[in-house]
Design an enzyme around this catalytic site. Structure first.
Site, PDB file in Angstrom:
ATOM      1  N   THR A  61     -10.163  42.570 -20.451  1.00 15.50           N
ATOM      2  CA  THR A  61      -9.942  41.193 -20.055  1.00 15.50           C
ATOM      3  C   THR A  61      -8.694  41.089 -19.186  1.00 15.50           C
ATOM      4  OG1 THR A  61     -10.928  40.473 -22.123  1.00 15.50           O
ATOM      5  CG2 THR A  61      -9.495  38.898 -21.015  1.00 15.50           C
ATOM      6  N   ARG A  66     -24.041  35.276 -27.019  1.00 20.55           N
ATOM      7  CA  ARG A  66     -22.736  35.004 -27.616  1.00 20.55           C
ATOM      8  C   ARG A  66     -21.797  34.377 -26.598  1.00 20.55           C
ATOM      9  NH1 ARG A  66     -18.226  37.897 -26.711  1.00 20.55           N
ATOM     10  NH2 ARG A  66     -16.529  37.696 -28.183  1.00 20.55           N
ATOM     11  N   VAL A  67     -21.054  33.369 -27.021  1.00 19.70           N
ATOM     12  CA  VAL A  67     -19.972  32.810 -26.210  1.00 19.70           C
ATOM     13  C   VAL A  67     -18.682  33.381 -26.779  1.00 19.70           C
ATOM     14  CG1 VAL A  67     -18.737  30.722 -25.546  1.00 19.70           C
ATOM     15  CG2 VAL A  67     -21.232  30.703 -25.709  1.00 19.70           C
ATOM     16  N   GLY A  68     -17.923  34.058 -25.947  1.00 22.00           N
ATOM     17  CA  GLY A  68     -16.681  34.675 -26.395  1.00 22.00           C
ATOM     18  C   GLY A  68     -15.521  33.703 -26.378  1.00 22.00           C
ATOM     19  N   GLY A  88      -8.177  40.812 -26.242  1.00 25.77           N
ATOM     20  CA  GLY A  88      -8.347  41.514 -27.516  1.00 25.77           C
ATOM     21  C   GLY A  88      -9.644  41.168 -28.205  1.00 25.77           C
ATOM     22  N   ASP A  89      -9.634  41.266 -29.533  1.00 24.66           N
ATOM     23  CA  ASP A  89     -10.808  40.986 -30.364  1.00 24.66           C
ATOM     24  C   ASP A  89     -11.098  39.490 -30.352  1.00 24.66           C
ATOM     25  OD1 ASP A  89     -10.982  43.655 -31.063  1.00 24.66           O
ATOM     26  OD2 ASP A  89      -9.989  43.403 -32.990  1.00 24.66           O
TER      27      ASP A  89
END
Length: 169
Positions: free
Chosen positions: A26, A54-56, A78-79
């Site tokens: 990212t 999925r929406v991150g 990150g996560d």
């Protein structure tokens, strides 16, 4: 949510032989224009652990990025599935609103996540309206760069993981 597939069945569309799951990530950017307006944005790598539909965290305001021109801005990486539960960029900017420096604001926001998810991997970069910056991370060593009119070229900063120290106020 659509059905979940294990990571072994997920594929990365590779258009170049040097692109892999381990060599891209990212990007987050916080900018202050000449009038003092602040903007923050975050990309998503869109490949690692991707679940169809999925929406991150990147498009969720306060999770992947957040800016308030009266205070400052923040970008995250990150996560995302863990981090989006805490809106860490919103928290960091609110920390500065309450008087914390960018460094303390970043560390406090990361610590809030680390207390619940000690093994998560993530980082924040935080900038106040004066251009002062700070960063914090957990689970990895993180680097970020800063460019401003006083510098001939961008300066790179290396950040070591946050060690537990903050107590919620």
């Amino acid at each position: 949510c659509s059905s979940f597939s294990s990571s072994s069945s997920l594929s990365l569309p590779v258009s170049h032989p040097h692109i892999s799951y381990n060599n891209h990530d990212t990007l987050a950017m916080i900018v202050i224009d000449k009038q003092g307006h602040i903007a923050a944005g975050t990309t998503t790598n869109g490949a690692r652990f991707h679940i169809s539909g999925r929406v991150g965290d990147s498009p969720i305001i306060g999770a992947g990025a957040y800016a308030d021109s009266d205070i400052g801005g923040c970008g995250a990486t990150g996560d995302g599935d863990v981090m989006m539960r805490f809106l860490p960029c919103y928290q960091a900017v609110e920390n500065m609103r309450q008087g914390m420096s960018p460094q303390m604001a970043a560390e406090n926001s990361i610590e809030r996540i680390r207390r619940k998810f000690p093994n998560f991997i993530g980082a924040l970069v935080v900038v106040n309206k004066a251009g002062e910056h700070g960063a914090a991370c957990n689970g990895w060593t993180f680097t970020y760069s800063v460019q401003d009119p006083s510098l001939d070229r961008a300066k790179v900063f290396t950040v070591q993981p946050v060690m537990p120290k903050y107590i919620y106020q």
